[in-house]
Structure formats: C-alpha cells, structure tokens
Design an enzyme around this catalytic site. Sequence first.
Site, PDB file in Angstrom:
ATOM      1  N   ASP A  81       0.844  -1.201   0.000  1.00  9.11           N
ATOM      2  CA  ASP A  81       0.000   0.000   0.000  1.00  9.11           C
ATOM      3  C   ASP A  81       0.880   1.253   0.000  1.00  9.11           C
ATOM      4  O   ASP A  81       1.810   1.363   0.810  1.00  9.11           O
ATOM      5  CB  ASP A  81      -0.880  -0.044   1.267  1.00  9.11           C
ATOM      6  CG  ASP A  81      -1.969   1.002   1.284  1.00  9.11           C
ATOM      7  OD1 ASP A  81      -2.420   1.419   0.206  1.00  9.11           O
ATOM      8  OD2 ASP A  81      -2.381   1.397   2.400  1.00  9.11           O
ATOM      9  N   SER A 213     -12.933   4.413   4.606  1.00  9.52           N
ATOM     10  CA  SER A 213     -13.532   4.019   5.884  1.00  9.52           C
ATOM     11  C   SER A 213     -14.805   4.819   6.141  1.00  9.52           C
ATOM     12  O   SER A 213     -14.914   5.986   5.723  1.00  9.52           O
ATOM     13  CB  SER A 213     -12.541   4.242   7.040  1.00  9.52           C
ATOM     14  OG  SER A 213     -11.623   3.165   7.102  1.00  9.52           O
TER      15      SER A 213
HETATM   16  P1  13P Z   1      -8.986   4.967   5.454  1.00 11.99           P
HETATM   17  O1  13P Z   1      -8.096   5.860   6.247  1.00 11.99           O
HETATM   18  O2  13P Z   1     -10.239   5.667   5.047  1.00 11.99           O
HETATM   19  O3  13P Z   1      -9.277   3.675   6.108  1.00 11.99           O
HETATM   20  O4  13P Z   1      -8.217   4.633   4.070  1.00 11.99           O
HETATM   21  C1  13P Z   1      -7.251   3.624   4.009  1.00 11.99           C
HETATM   22  C2  13P Z   1      -6.457   3.656   2.752  1.00 11.99           C
HETATM   23  O5  13P Z   1      -6.771   4.316   1.790  1.00 11.99           O
HETATM   24  C3  13P Z   1      -5.255   2.801   2.714  1.00 11.99           C
HETATM   25  O6  13P Z   1      -4.539   2.957   1.531  1.00 11.99           O
HETATM   26  O1  G3H Z   2      -3.305   4.968   3.484  1.00 15.00           O
HETATM   27  C1  G3H Z   2      -2.687   4.726   4.523  1.00 15.00           C
HETATM   28  C2  G3H Z   2      -3.081   3.585   5.356  1.00 15.00           C
HETATM   29  O2  G3H Z   2      -4.143   3.929   6.188  1.00 15.00           O
HETATM   30  C3  G3H Z   2      -1.904   3.024   6.076  1.00 15.00           C
HETATM   31  O3  G3H Z   2      -1.573   3.781   7.200  1.00 15.00           O
HETATM   32  O4  G3H Z   2       0.864   4.210   6.801  1.00 15.00           O
HETATM   33  O5  G3H Z   2      -0.131   4.407   9.097  1.00 15.00           O
HETATM   34  O6  G3H Z   2       0.152   2.167   8.028  1.00 15.00           O
HETATM   35  P1  G3H Z   2      -0.065   3.647   7.834  1.00 15.00           P
HETATM   36 ZN    ZN Z   3      -4.629   4.967   0.754  1.00  9.49          ZN
END
Ligand code: 13P
Ligand code: G3H
Ligand code: ZN
Length: 317
Positions: A81, A213
């Site tokens: 991600d 979310s």
């Molecule tokens: P949220 O913060 O809305 O859960 O989004 C998560 C996200 O986009 C991770 O890449």
């Molecule tokens: O888009 C980001 C995700 O919510 C991941 O969050 O980088 O704190 O793990 P993080």
């Molecule tokens: Zn994201």
Amino acid sequence: MIVTTKKLFEAAYGKYAIGAYNINNLEQTMGLFRGNLDSQAPFIIQISKGARAYTHQKMLEAMIRAAEEIFPDAIFAVHLDHGDEQTCYDAINSGFYSSVMIDASHEDFETNIAITRRVVEAAHAKGVVVEAELGQLGGVEEHVQVSEADAKLTDPDQAKEFVERTGCDSLACAIGTSHGAFKFTGNQALRFDVLAEIQKRLPGFPLVMHGSSSVPQEEVDRINAAGGALKGARGVDANQFKRAAELGVTKINIDTDGRLVWTRVHREYFLEHPENFDLRPIGKVFMSEYAKFIAAKNEKLGSAGQLENVRKMLAVA
Ligand code: 13P
Ligand code: G3H
Ligand code: ZN
C-alpha cells in the site's frame, strides 16, 4: 491461495468491489482471514510502509504464510500500500507480494508517469501487478473554492493518458475522499460525476478508491464514552460502495475503521475489567470483533458470497 489483484478484479468489475484491508499484527491477521471466510469473500491484504517497519516485514510475511496454511480456502492478494519506488522494488523482488502500489501522485504529471512506468516494467517482469495513483486525496475542505478543490481530484482526460503511457493495471482516483477519521467537515460527498467521466474514458479498467472508511458514528460514540476524544470524526457512507462498483471501482481501501474497532474494544474492555492484566482475553475479543467487522464490510462491498465464483473462475483460467 495468493492471487494477483488483476484476477480478483476480472471477477468483480462492474458488479462489486474487493475489500482491501491494512494489517499490522497477528490479531488483525487472524480476524481478517476469519471474517473473510465467514462471509465467503475474496479479499486483499494491504501492507503499508509503516506496517513493514512496525515489527519487521519478514514477520508480516511469515504471519500471512501461516494464515494461508491455517485457512486453505481463502483466496486473496498481497498488496503493498502506498509504496515509494524503492519499496516497490523491494516488494517485487521479495517474491511475496502479488501486487504493489506506486504512489507518485504528489509528483507532477510527467514525473508520476516516469516513476510509475519504471515500476510497471520491473513488476511485470516478475508477474506482479501495479496500482498507480493520479490526483490527490485528502483535504478537499469546505472553504476551498470549487475550482481549487477540483484541481486535486483526478482529471478524467489525464487518467486515460496516464494509464496508456504507464501500462499500470489499476488506478487509484481522487474523488473526494481522504485518509483517516476526519474526512468531511460539512456537506461534501463522493464525486460520482468525476468517477463516471473516468469510467467513460477507461471502460473496463479497474479503479481504486482510497480513504473509504465509514467511521461509524456508533463506533465513535462508544470510543468517546469509554474515554476517547474523537470529535467530529466522519467517513464515507458504505451504502455508496455498490454505486462506486458499478462505475468501475473494484478495490476499496479500508484501514481506519479497523483501527476504530481496535480502539473501541480495548477502551471498553479495560474500563469494564480494570483488574485485568492478561493480553489474551482482550486479544480474543478483538479477533472476534475484527472478524465481524470484516464480514459486515464485505456485505456492503458486495464481495460477500463471491468466494466460490472466484474459485471457479480461477479453475477455468
Ligand atoms: P482509510 O483511512 O479511510 O481507512 O483509508 C485507508 C487507505 O486508503 C489505505 O490505503
Ligand atoms: O493509506 C494509509 C493507510 O491507512 C496506512 O496507514 O501508513 O499508518 O500504516 P499507515
Ligand atoms: Zn490509501
């Protein structure tokens, strides 16, 4: 079974979206697999750079491999991600990730294309698929003028050019969401008009919605009642997921809502059990609540009940 997101998107396109859930630890991993099997859904495990650094990337990999053995019926992709270029190469070369996201959306258009193209070449050479991002999430605030706010959203014409020139396999679009628990300050909503224009120019191409979310009010209220201080938290209406899926969104990213479940469970548990100092009872409650949360989310995404269809599709392919 680990598959690429590309395979999952072929099954889902136009009908439902696959839940992409961020994980950091053992309890989330167990709850995630249980919740997806309880709801018979294919899913995407997302690992952020921060999650890789939290314990160790090898620890996450080992947990997921163990979960794959414990839950042999699960069908899922393992996805990096918001990767930068180097982290994408690390993930591609690890042989573990079936999908990476290169996030160069903060760069100018040409630089974003150049970086994404390099990652696509490295990834495709190893059978890994690539999500890229165009447009900027977050902070489309009420006081921002309309043209200013639109400038941060994904430009549909640029989206077509971007996909053609980079060869990416899916595209994260900015259509009004933002990361975290404070997404909207007023009457803003998802920009389905922008999404429809992107789909018109990229028919059949998988789109991704980050920052999705829902930040349920009930969850926020329970956290606050148990000593939390989340004022004005607001998220995306989960009843809009199916409309987004019809407009080409095949992957919906959810992290914050899982963190809220963790916060609610732990705050309430320790308030109700001040004498407790054992980590296992609370861990069990969390795994169970997290599994319930995942299963409920998959109902909203439309991915619940799709596992056998995906299995059949993979068997034929
Ligand atoms: P949220 O913060 O809305 O859960 O989004 C998560 C996200 O986009 C991770 O890449
Ligand atoms: O888009 C980001 C995700 O919510 C991941 O969050 O980088 O704190 O793990 P993080
Ligand atoms: Zn994201």
